[in-house]
Design an enzyme around this catalytic site. Sequence first.
Site, mmCIF file in Angstrom:
data_model
loop_
_atom_site.group_PDB
_atom_site.id
_atom_site.type_symbol
_atom_site.label_atom_id
_atom_site.label_comp_id
_atom_site.label_asym_id
_atom_site.label_seq_id
_atom_site.Cartn_x
_atom_site.Cartn_y
_atom_site.Cartn_z
ATOM 1 N N LYS A 289 10.574 6.290 -12.178
ATOM 2 C CA LYS A 289 11.915 5.689 -12.232
ATOM 3 C C LYS A 289 13.018 6.749 -12.239
ATOM 4 O O LYS A 289 14.200 6.429 -12.347
ATOM 5 C CB LYS A 289 12.054 4.782 -13.465
ATOM 6 C CG LYS A 289 11.103 3.609 -13.464
ATOM 7 C CD LYS A 289 11.505 2.600 -14.543
ATOM 8 C CE LYS A 289 10.581 2.643 -15.712
ATOM 9 N NZ LYS A 289 10.918 1.651 -16.745
ATOM 10 N N LYS B 116 14.018 8.440 -14.466
ATOM 11 C CA LYS B 116 14.839 8.298 -15.680
ATOM 12 C C LYS B 116 14.404 9.361 -16.676
ATOM 13 O O LYS B 116 13.208 9.507 -16.944
ATOM 14 C CB LYS B 116 14.603 6.921 -16.335
ATOM 15 C CG LYS B 116 15.319 5.748 -15.715
ATOM 16 C CD LYS B 116 15.089 4.494 -16.590
ATOM 17 C CE LYS B 116 15.913 3.316 -16.145
ATOM 18 N NZ LYS B 116 15.737 2.142 -17.024
HETATM 19 N N1 C2G Z 1 18.327 -5.752 -19.991
HETATM 20 C C1 C2G Z 1 19.185 -6.841 -20.201
HETATM 21 N N2 C2G Z 1 20.514 -6.621 -20.320
HETATM 22 C C2 C2G Z 1 21.023 -5.367 -20.250
HETATM 23 C C3 C2G Z 1 20.160 -4.271 -20.054
HETATM 24 C C4 C2G Z 1 18.800 -4.482 -19.926
HETATM 25 O O1 C2G Z 1 18.734 -7.994 -20.271
HETATM 26 N N3 C2G Z 1 22.367 -5.203 -20.376
HETATM 27 C C5 C2G Z 1 16.887 -6.016 -19.848
HETATM 28 C C6 C2G Z 1 16.331 -5.571 -18.505
HETATM 29 O O2 C2G Z 1 16.571 -6.571 -17.515
HETATM 30 C C7 C2G Z 1 14.855 -5.408 -18.817
HETATM 31 C C8 C2G Z 1 14.860 -4.937 -20.282
HETATM 32 O O3 C2G Z 1 16.168 -5.261 -20.804
HETATM 33 O O4 C2G Z 1 14.180 -6.667 -18.727
HETATM 34 C C9 C2G Z 1 14.623 -3.456 -20.416
HETATM 35 O O5 C2G Z 1 15.593 -2.790 -19.636
HETATM 36 P P1 C2G Z 1 15.263 -1.280 -19.154
HETATM 37 O O6 C2G Z 1 14.842 -0.485 -20.323
HETATM 38 O O7 C2G Z 1 16.396 -0.816 -18.297
HETATM 39 O O8 C2G Z 1 13.975 -1.548 -18.252
HETATM 40 P P2 C2G Z 1 13.683 -0.955 -16.791
HETATM 41 O O9 C2G Z 1 14.004 0.497 -16.768
HETATM 42 O O10 C2G Z 1 14.341 -1.872 -15.847
HETATM 43 O O11 C2G Z 1 12.082 -1.030 -16.715
HETATM 44 O O12 C2G Z 1 7.863 -2.401 -15.074
HETATM 45 C C10 C2G Z 1 9.181 -2.816 -15.368
HETATM 46 C C11 C2G Z 1 10.044 -1.648 -15.789
HETATM 47 O O13 C2G Z 1 9.405 -0.901 -16.792
HETATM 48 C C12 C2G Z 1 11.401 -2.145 -16.274
#
Ligand code: C2G
Length: 129
Positions: free
Chosen positions: A45, A47
Amino acid sequence: MKKIITYGTFDLLHYGHINLLKRAKALGDYLIVALSTDEFNWNEKQKRCYFSYDERKSLLESIRFVDLVIPETNWEQKMTDVDEFKVDTFVMGDDWEGKFDFLKEKCEVVYLPRTPEISTTKIKSDLKI
Ligand code: C2G
């Protein structure tokens, strides 16, 4: 017992994440969070997390909606996780809408609306980190 699973990085944990976890737990009785490892985040990712996997794991384990935290080490593990943990419902924020529909053959797939105004990226830019 209805089991729910969700996946994510959850770095700089904020109320958008909590809103997601709260709504995910409300869909069942037991919530599993598959937490992206530092290596998975960087390799897959691009990240770089502020908090390490262990620090992010301990934060998630302190949330009353969360029942179990497991590592997410690859994109492919979802299919086996659903079987191994006997998951009834897979939940993700709707920024992933449709991306995991292949899981529908194994469990319910639910995409929940994101909390629009907050993100780790916004926090970092607002703080100029
Ligand atoms: N999320 C949310 N609202 C936000 C930020 C995040 O609802 N303002 C949700 C995202 O949609 C996700 C969860 O919180 O369902 C975790 O977000 P992230 O840590 O950014 O996850 P991500 O990097 O998208 O990783 O295999 C799937 C991946 O691991 C998802």
